[in-house]
Design an enzyme around this catalytic site. Structure first.
Site, PDB file in Angstrom:
ATOM      1  N   SER A 142      52.545  31.986  49.736  1.00  0.00           N
ATOM      2  CA  SER A 142      53.029  31.210  50.878  1.00  0.00           C
ATOM      3  C   SER A 142      52.524  29.767  50.819  1.00  0.00           C
ATOM      4  O   SER A 142      51.775  29.393  49.939  1.00  0.00           O
ATOM      5  CB  SER A 142      52.615  31.870  52.184  1.00  0.00           C
ATOM      6  OG  SER A 142      51.221  32.003  52.242  1.00  0.00           O
TER       7      SER A 142
ATOM      8  N   GLU B 152      38.448  36.650  42.313  1.00  0.00           N
ATOM      9  CA  GLU B 152      38.908  36.137  43.609  1.00  0.00           C
ATOM     10  C   GLU B 152      37.956  36.568  44.724  1.00  0.00           C
ATOM     11  O   GLU B 152      37.761  37.751  44.964  1.00  0.00           O
ATOM     12  CB  GLU B 152      40.346  36.584  43.857  1.00  0.00           C
ATOM     13  CG  GLU B 152      41.302  35.832  42.928  1.00  0.00           C
ATOM     14  CD  GLU B 152      42.723  36.381  42.902  1.00  0.00           C
ATOM     15  OE1 GLU B 152      43.618  35.649  42.463  1.00  0.00           O
ATOM     16  OE2 GLU B 152      42.924  37.528  43.322  1.00  0.00           O
TER      17      GLU B 152
ATOM     18  N   THR C 128      42.745  40.896  32.180  1.00  0.00           N
ATOM     19  CA  THR C 128      43.928  40.167  32.610  1.00  0.00           C
ATOM     20  C   THR C 128      43.717  38.671  32.629  1.00  0.00           C
ATOM     21  O   THR C 128      43.203  38.121  33.577  1.00  0.00           O
ATOM     22  CB  THR C 128      44.253  40.619  34.021  1.00  0.00           C
ATOM     23  OG1 THR C 128      44.215  42.020  34.021  1.00  0.00           O
ATOM     24  CG2 THR C 128      45.592  40.123  34.456  1.00  0.00           C
TER      25      THR C 128
ATOM     26  N   THR D 192      45.229  29.016  37.538  1.00  0.00           N
ATOM     27  CA  THR D 192      46.103  29.333  38.680  1.00  0.00           C
ATOM     28  C   THR D 192      45.203  29.424  39.928  1.00  0.00           C
ATOM     29  O   THR D 192      44.923  28.408  40.538  1.00  0.00           O
ATOM     30  CB  THR D 192      46.904  30.635  38.460  1.00  0.00           C
ATOM     31  OG1 THR D 192      46.015  31.695  38.177  1.00  0.00           O
ATOM     32  CG2 THR D 192      47.903  30.462  37.331  1.00  0.00           C
TER      33      THR D 192
ATOM     34  N   ASN E 114      44.764  36.768  48.425  1.00  0.00           N
ATOM     35  CA  ASN E 114      45.892  37.568  47.978  1.00  0.00           C
ATOM     36  C   ASN E 114      46.900  37.915  49.060  1.00  0.00           C
ATOM     37  O   ASN E 114      48.009  38.344  48.769  1.00  0.00           O
ATOM     38  CB  ASN E 114      45.399  38.831  47.286  1.00  0.00           C
ATOM     39  CG  ASN E 114      44.863  38.485  45.921  1.00  0.00           C
ATOM     40  OD1 ASN E 114      45.602  37.966  45.100  1.00  0.00           O
ATOM     41  ND2 ASN E 114      43.583  38.708  45.718  1.00  0.00           N
TER      42      ASN E 114
ATOM     43  N   LYS F 201      41.486  31.400  31.289  1.00  0.00           N
ATOM     44  CA  LYS F 201      41.821  31.400  32.720  1.00  0.00           C
ATOM     45  C   LYS F 201      41.905  32.846  33.158  1.00  0.00           C
ATOM     46  O   LYS F 201      42.266  33.737  32.369  1.00  0.00           O
ATOM     47  CB  LYS F 201      43.110  30.637  33.008  1.00  0.00           C
ATOM     48  CG  LYS F 201      44.407  31.279  32.604  1.00  0.00           C
ATOM     49  CD  LYS F 201      45.019  32.326  33.454  1.00  0.00           C
ATOM     50  CE  LYS F 201      45.068  32.025  34.916  1.00  0.00           C
ATOM     51  NZ  LYS F 201      45.762  33.167  35.641  1.00  0.00           N
TER      52      LYS F 201
END
Lengths: 407, 407
Positions: free
Chosen positions: B407, B279, B198, B161, B402, B187
């Site tokens: 969007s 991230e 997670t 993702t 994040n 992933k």
């Protein structure tokens, strides 16, 4: 101070705070760390004043906090002094930390005629660097000479670190036909989380009240105010809230709910201002949880939502990402049932029955998220437990401020 | 995929993964959400394969996770299939979530001849939007036709993702003179925290082992690997680790420590890769706590350090701000004594006896912080408890990713 732009959530002006008889303040430029600004404040309370306090529960709290805790429970009619420096927290400085506190207390005691056991100190700023306390003791004479009733805004400025605005609040309440005044100042911006909300807070009132009544009231109200805010889930080693009641109004407020309400209101106002000055904050967020199995569960869910970096960044991006609210409730560890959750953004029903609400449209949520003040309401659907936590968003500003705080 | 630059911590290349007899994979472009990329993978395991799994404990976990949990404990010789889509997590989608899982399982079962109870599904991506499962079921024929032994890298790509690189790992171990192969793909990038880290993880081996032996081994190793990493303290609603053992090596590994060691090494490699793709991550950080009153206390301290936004931003800023480590230990709630702490950055002794170490110079720390891989070691000085947690720093990249994920 002045390094970062004033928070967009700041109140327009510092409130006009009334004079409290029996309270005098002074500030000075001592050059502890920040050049060219006042960085030490002294507050002096007249004989007969009552003191109460609440402190961080950190296992690594500073020498100042330990010293205040040792003194706060003593009864005395001698009056009291509070001396606070910004720029250096005097935390994790070993034996030198205790020496610094003792030296500052001794200097203030000598100059004011108070016993050292009635001198309270706070230090706020960088952790782990020796406090150059001689710069502070050298200014005690100047501070004592400058003591004046009308210096609260100056004091609020002197205790700032990464704060972008000074924080003050006041309420006057009438009891038995006579006014009782409460004023407060606070500093706090980052490293804000229960318990207790990472900050320094000084509140003064001319109410007459015994320590045995004032201390439990303060603890009770802290749990509903400063212990309900979080900026970044980090807790400081210096959190201190001191309350001095001079008694000079002549009004005994013991047992008067109106006084407790007024004090609550001053504390909540200051707590909200700390969140509104959260490092990098662009949104003020109220997280309300109802219908939890217990109040404790509601608080766990609310803190899980309020501290979630993914929710805080979504808010910064004005993204109505309610899925992340579901995530935060799911991870909190408190009881929840996916299919009984209800989530609202403000008055907008977003999710219910385990899914997005049939009437919800994404553009409603997106439009709501553009507000500067937001409410996220989650009803867990299991019981009567409830809690409210106030927080802010997580923005590039937080990263910028904290990636180079010491440089 | 491709939206964000490849993590600076990424390995140079995807490892060369050996073929596992009895395992075939395929991927396809189904257009679940992301245009122009493969977003569904199918893995098929031969009859006689043993399955084990570990799943998120989130109270709001997805329909896929609930379905996998219901199936994982069943014994069967029929073989198994795993089908995974990216782009939509099918989480918090109410009854529609269960319908999606049932429809996908039915389609795979029909095409492969497996019972639906041997079809496992995962979905990863945005929460709370209906999964357009018909786009997936429409591709089951194509997937089944494309099944091939050598498609692991393609599969690792299809499940990404916000990941910036595909994650794979392998170890071959010799047992009784015969090779046993283990391969894994994963992933995970944001919403990473115990339990369990997670992410989605699929591990395959040609080892022969009974479910009753494989499941506890997997749970045990998860606690030492995926449950010891955190990116942002947020826990997903979809975490799934599935392990399929085809038995095709003919080597019964039950009771062979060498097999468990090899599996541990594959899982740790994948767990570290997830952190390295955290991230916005620019630093890989090992947090080691020793000398705590218990292992549980050590873990609490280590997670408090690893999840502290103030520490993570200091690392991003290459600031050797050990005072924030003191703060995080103080706030964790686990036992600590300010004056017995020892803090090291790598081999550099930074703080001891309640203060900065006399031999420590700030430029040493500052120079160490420039490394891409860092170790923070806190010895609590109270007992024998220890724990290691792996994490990354908190940068502007995390905010950027994040604040506009949807969007």
């Amino acid at each position: 101070m002045g390094k970062y732009p004033r928070s967009p959530l700041a109140p327009e002006t510092f409130p006009s705070l009334p004079v409290i008889d029996g309270l005098r303040l002074a500030t000075v430029e001592a050059g502890v760390r920040y050049p060219g600004r006042r960085d030490v404040m002294l507050a002096h309370l007249a004989p007969g004043s009552t003191m109460a306090g609440v402190f961080t529960r950190s296992a690594t709290r500073s020498a100042n906090v330990l010293d205040c805790q040792a003194k706060i429970g003593l009864d005395s009619d001698a009056g009291a002094a509070i001396i606070v420096n910004s720029g250096n927290s005097n935390a994790f400085t070993g034996k030198a930390g205790e020496e610094s506190v003792a030296a500052i207390c001794a200097a203030v005691a000598e100059r004011t005629g108070l016993p050292a056991s009635r001198v309270f100190t706070s230090s706020t700023g960088v952790i782990g660097e020796r406090l150059p306390y001689d710069r502070i003791t050298a200014k005690v004479d100047a501070l004592a000479e400058a003591l004046d009733a009308a210096r609260l805004e100056e004091a609020a400025q002197a205790i700032m670190t990464t704060d972008t605005f000074p924080k003050g609040a006041t309420v006057t309440v009438e009891i038995g036909g006579k006014p009782v005044k409460i004023v407060g100042i606070a500093k706090g911006s980052g490293m804000i989380a229960p318990d207790m909300a990472t900050m320094l807070v000084y509140i003064f009132t001319d109410a007459k009240i015994a320590r045995a009544d004032l201390q439990p009231m303060l603890t009770r109200l802290t749990d509903k105010t400063f212990n309900c805010i979080t900026v970044d889930s980090d807790t400081s080693t210096s959190d201190t809230l001191l309350l001095g009641a001079t008694g000079t109004s002549g009004v005994n407020v013991t047992g008067h709910a109106a006084f407790e309400d007024a004090l609550h209101s001053v504390m909540l106002d200051l707590a909200h201002q700390v969140v509104k000055d959260g490092e990098g904050a662009s949104k003020f967020v109220t997280v309300r949880v109802t219908g939890a199995a217990s109040d404790a569960d509601a608080r766990t869910h609310a803190l899980s939502i309020a501290n979630s970096p993914l929710i805080k960044t979504a808010i910064a991006g004005e993204d109505p990402n309610w899925g992340r609210v579901v995530m935060a409730i799911g991870k909190s560890g408190a009881a929840a049932d996916r299919d009984r959750l209800t989530i609202r953004f403000g008055d907008i029903l977003v999710a219910e029955n385990g899914w997005v609400s049939p009437g919800y449209r994404e553009d409603q949520g997106a439009s709501y998220m553009k507000n500067q003040s937001l409410t996220i309401h989650a009803d867990i659907g299991l019981g009567q437990g409830q809690a409210t936590i106030w927080t802010c968003d997580l923005t590039h500003g937080y990263i910028s401020i904290n990636a180079d705080y010491r440089s």
